[in-house]
Design a protein around this motif. Structure first.
Motif, PDB file in Angstrom:
ATOM      1  N   LEU A  26       7.123 -16.016  -3.041  1.00  0.00           N
ATOM      2  CA  LEU A  26       7.757 -15.924  -1.730  1.00  0.00           C
ATOM      3  C   LEU A  26       8.860 -16.968  -1.589  1.00  0.00           C
ATOM      4  CD1 LEU A  26       7.687 -14.727   1.210  1.00  0.00           C
ATOM      5  CD2 LEU A  26       6.111 -16.581   1.737  1.00  0.00           C
ATOM      6  N   LEU A  27       8.572 -18.187  -1.991  1.00  0.00           N
ATOM      7  CA  LEU A  27       9.553 -19.264  -1.880  1.00  0.00           C
ATOM      8  C   LEU A  27      10.742 -19.046  -2.810  1.00  0.00           C
ATOM      9  CD1 LEU A  27       7.178 -22.353  -1.642  1.00  0.00           C
ATOM     10  CD2 LEU A  27       8.438 -21.248   0.211  1.00  0.00           C
ATOM     11  N   ALA A  28      10.476 -18.512  -3.988  1.00  0.00           N
ATOM     12  CA  ALA A  28      11.533 -18.344  -4.975  1.00  0.00           C
ATOM     13  C   ALA A  28      12.357 -17.073  -4.759  1.00  0.00           C
ATOM     14  CB  ALA A  28      10.945 -18.332  -6.387  1.00  0.00           C
ATOM     15  N   GLU A  29      11.684 -15.979  -4.366  1.00  0.00           N
ATOM     16  CA  GLU A  29      12.370 -14.692  -4.370  1.00  0.00           C
ATOM     17  C   GLU A  29      12.268 -13.909  -3.068  1.00  0.00           C
ATOM     18  OE1 GLU A  29      11.350 -12.421  -7.882  1.00  0.00           O
ATOM     19  OE2 GLU A  29      10.781 -14.285  -8.896  1.00  0.00           O
ATOM     20  N   GLY A  30      11.445 -14.348  -2.139  1.00  0.00           N
ATOM     21  CA  GLY A  30      11.300 -13.631  -0.886  1.00  0.00           C
ATOM     22  C   GLY A  30      10.143 -12.653  -0.909  1.00  0.00           C
ATOM     23  N   ALA A  31       9.937 -11.994   0.220  1.00  0.00           N
ATOM     24  CA  ALA A  31       8.780 -11.118   0.408  1.00  0.00           C
ATOM     25  C   ALA A  31       8.796  -9.909  -0.514  1.00  0.00           C
ATOM     26  CB  ALA A  31       8.700 -10.658   1.858  1.00  0.00           C
ATOM     27  N   ALA A  32       9.963  -9.462  -0.948  1.00  0.00           N
ATOM     28  CA  ALA A  32      10.038  -8.286  -1.816  1.00  0.00           C
ATOM     29  C   ALA A  32       9.328  -8.511  -3.146  1.00  0.00           C
ATOM     30  CB  ALA A  32      11.494  -7.899  -2.051  1.00  0.00           C
ATOM     31  N   ALA A  33       9.166  -9.756  -3.545  1.00  0.00           N
ATOM     32  CA  ALA A  33       8.518 -10.067  -4.822  1.00  0.00           C
ATOM     33  C   ALA A  33       6.995 -10.011  -4.749  1.00  0.00           C
ATOM     34  CB  ALA A  33       8.955 -11.452  -5.298  1.00  0.00           C
ATOM     35  N   LEU A 103       7.633 -17.591   7.766  1.00  0.00           N
ATOM     36  CA  LEU A 103       8.197 -17.014   8.992  1.00  0.00           C
ATOM     37  C   LEU A 103       9.405 -16.141   8.678  1.00  0.00           C
ATOM     38  CD1 LEU A 103       7.939 -19.947  11.537  1.00  0.00           C
ATOM     39  CD2 LEU A 103       7.019 -17.659  11.827  1.00  0.00           C
ATOM     40  N   GLN A 104      10.283 -16.620   7.805  1.00  0.00           N
ATOM     41  CA  GLN A 104      11.455 -15.833   7.441  1.00  0.00           C
ATOM     42  C   GLN A 104      11.048 -14.551   6.721  1.00  0.00           C
ATOM     43  OE1 GLN A 104      13.619 -18.911   5.406  1.00  0.00           O
ATOM     44  NE2 GLN A 104      14.774 -19.453   7.234  1.00  0.00           N
ATOM     45  N   ALA A 105      10.050 -14.624   5.860  1.00  0.00           N
ATOM     46  CA  ALA A 105       9.575 -13.435   5.152  1.00  0.00           C
ATOM     47  C   ALA A 105       8.983 -12.428   6.128  1.00  0.00           C
ATOM     48  CB  ALA A 105       8.549 -13.823   4.098  1.00  0.00           C
ATOM     49  N   LEU A 106       8.236 -12.910   7.092  1.00  0.00           N
ATOM     50  CA  LEU A 106       7.647 -12.006   8.090  1.00  0.00           C
ATOM     51  C   LEU A 106       8.736 -11.328   8.914  1.00  0.00           C
ATOM     52  CD1 LEU A 106       4.653 -14.202   9.271  1.00  0.00           C
ATOM     53  CD2 LEU A 106       4.529 -12.115   7.895  1.00  0.00           C
ATOM     54  N   THR A 107       9.794 -12.056   9.192  1.00  0.00           N
ATOM     55  CA  THR A 107      10.914 -11.490   9.931  1.00  0.00           C
ATOM     56  C   THR A 107      11.654 -10.473   9.075  1.00  0.00           C
ATOM     57  OG1 THR A 107      11.144 -13.514  11.214  1.00  0.00           O
ATOM     58  CG2 THR A 107      13.037 -12.049  11.176  1.00  0.00           C
ATOM     59  N   ALA A 108      11.957 -10.849   7.832  1.00  0.00           N
ATOM     60  CA  ALA A 108      12.695  -9.960   6.936  1.00  0.00           C
ATOM     61  C   ALA A 108      11.909  -8.705   6.586  1.00  0.00           C
ATOM     62  CB  ALA A 108      13.079 -10.705   5.658  1.00  0.00           C
ATOM     63  N   ALA A 109      10.608  -8.834   6.473  1.00  0.00           N
ATOM     64  CA  ALA A 109       9.771  -7.697   6.104  1.00  0.00           C
ATOM     65  C   ALA A 109       9.485  -6.782   7.289  1.00  0.00           C
ATOM     66  CB  ALA A 109       8.452  -8.195   5.508  1.00  0.00           C
ATOM     67  N   ALA A 111       7.495  -7.137   9.565  1.00  0.00           N
ATOM     68  CA  ALA A 111       6.050  -7.105   9.777  1.00  0.00           C
ATOM     69  C   ALA A 111       5.767  -7.649  11.171  1.00  0.00           C
ATOM     70  CB  ALA A 111       5.353  -7.913   8.706  1.00  0.00           C
ATOM     71  N   VAL A 112       6.041  -6.838  12.174  1.00  0.00           N
ATOM     72  CA  VAL A 112       6.008  -7.288  13.564  1.00  0.00           C
ATOM     73  C   VAL A 112       4.647  -7.847  13.950  1.00  0.00           C
ATOM     74  CG1 VAL A 112       6.284  -6.561  15.967  1.00  0.00           C
ATOM     75  CG2 VAL A 112       7.847  -5.711  14.228  1.00  0.00           C
ATOM     76  N   GLU A 113       3.577  -7.113  13.650  1.00  0.00           N
ATOM     77  CA  GLU A 113       2.257  -7.583  14.078  1.00  0.00           C
ATOM     78  C   GLU A 113       1.865  -8.854  13.345  1.00  0.00           C
ATOM     79  OE1 GLU A 113       1.364  -5.250  10.456  1.00  0.00           O
ATOM     80  OE2 GLU A 113       2.675  -4.899  12.151  1.00  0.00           O
ATOM     81  N   LEU A 114       2.252  -8.985  12.080  1.00  0.00           N
ATOM     82  CA  LEU A 114       1.954 -10.226  11.346  1.00  0.00           C
ATOM     83  C   LEU A 114       2.782 -11.389  11.887  1.00  0.00           C
ATOM     84  CD1 LEU A 114       1.712  -9.006   7.645  1.00  0.00           C
ATOM     85  CD2 LEU A 114      -0.159  -9.580   9.215  1.00  0.00           C
ATOM     86  N   ARG A 115       4.035 -11.128  12.194  1.00  0.00           N
ATOM     87  CA  ARG A 115       4.900 -12.176  12.753  1.00  0.00           C
ATOM     88  C   ARG A 115       4.340 -12.646  14.089  1.00  0.00           C
ATOM     89  NH1 ARG A 115       9.541  -9.649  12.614  1.00  0.00           N
ATOM     90  NH2 ARG A 115       9.546  -9.015  14.783  1.00  0.00           N
ATOM     91  N   HIS A 116       3.922 -11.700  14.927  1.00  0.00           N
ATOM     92  CA  HIS A 116       3.330 -12.068  16.225  1.00  0.00           C
ATOM     93  C   HIS A 116       2.066 -12.897  16.019  1.00  0.00           C
ATOM     94  CE1 HIS A 116       5.351  -8.735  18.835  1.00  0.00           C
ATOM     95  NE2 HIS A 116       6.218  -9.485  18.194  1.00  0.00           N
ATOM     96  N   ARG A 117       1.263 -12.490  15.054  1.00  0.00           N
ATOM     97  CA  ARG A 117       0.029 -13.228  14.775  1.00  0.00           C
ATOM     98  C   ARG A 117       0.318 -14.649  14.305  1.00  0.00           C
ATOM     99  NH1 ARG A 117      -3.459 -11.252   9.925  1.00  0.00           N
ATOM    100  NH2 ARG A 117      -4.158 -13.298   9.335  1.00  0.00           N
ATOM    101  N   TYR A 118       1.273 -14.796  13.389  1.00  0.00           N
ATOM    102  CA  TYR A 118       1.573 -16.124  12.852  1.00  0.00           C
ATOM    103  C   TYR A 118       2.234 -17.009  13.906  1.00  0.00           C
ATOM    104  CZ  TYR A 118       2.824 -19.695   9.471  1.00  0.00           C
ATOM    105  OH  TYR A 118       2.946 -20.879   8.795  1.00  0.00           O
TER     106      TYR A 118
END
Length: 178
Positions: A26-33, A103-109, A111-118
């Protein structure tokens, strides 16, 4: 009655290995990885195990939220002090690469419900402090938004360090009005 077969969740060691690798990816390549194939390649954990417990990047992000550390601030029961302590802790968390990256990965992905949860987990300590001080729900919602929203905008949208001094001024403004 006990049921034989596979355990419901992964073994602790397996989860640690996979989620540590997931955070690194996640840190190196983002949520797509965060695909099962990439996690298998990065960890050596069998593909079937990875697919069973983390079939999608969404599932990996959810598991990362579950294990995200949210330690307590140094509270003393006084409203202003406790809110200032929570601001410092949140600023430190947002400065640390894993929290901001998640947080950025949750936004980019998207993933609304996960972002709200976090984000809800990040806001909960502020709500707890204000609730303990007897602040009404409406005032509490407004106060948390005034204090925390600029910090999240800095970290997520503007990709800059959080304005800790501004957040402390917001705490002072909020506590003066309550």
């Amino acid at each position: 009655m006990t049921r034989t077969g596979r355990p419901v969740g992964p073994a602790t060691e397996t989860a640690t290995v996979v989620l540590t690798a997931a955070l690194d990816l996640l840190l190196a390549e983002g949520a797509a990885a965060l695909t099962p194939q990439r996690l298998h390649a990065a960890t050596g954990v069998s593909r079937s195990t990875v697919y069973r417990h983390w079939p999608s990047p969404h599932d990996v992000l959810a598991s990362l939220i579950d294990v995200a550390p949210l330690g307590p601030a140094d509270r003393n029961g006084e409203l202003a002090h406790d809110l200032h302590a929570e601001v410092d802790l949140l600023c430190d968390r947002l400065r640390d690469r894993p929290v901001a990256a998640l947080l950025q990965a949750l936004t980019a992905a998207a993933a609304v419900e996960l972002r709200h949860r976090y984000v809800g987990d990040l806001l909960a300590p502020f709500h707890d402090v204000l609730r303990a001080a007897g602040v009404t729900t409406a005032q509490r919602e407004d106060a948390v938004a005034v204090i925390v929203s600029p910090l999240l905008v800095d970290a997520l949208l503007l990709d800059r360090p959080t304005a800790r001094t501004r957040a402390h001024r917001a705490v002072d403004d909020v506590t003066a009005r309550i």
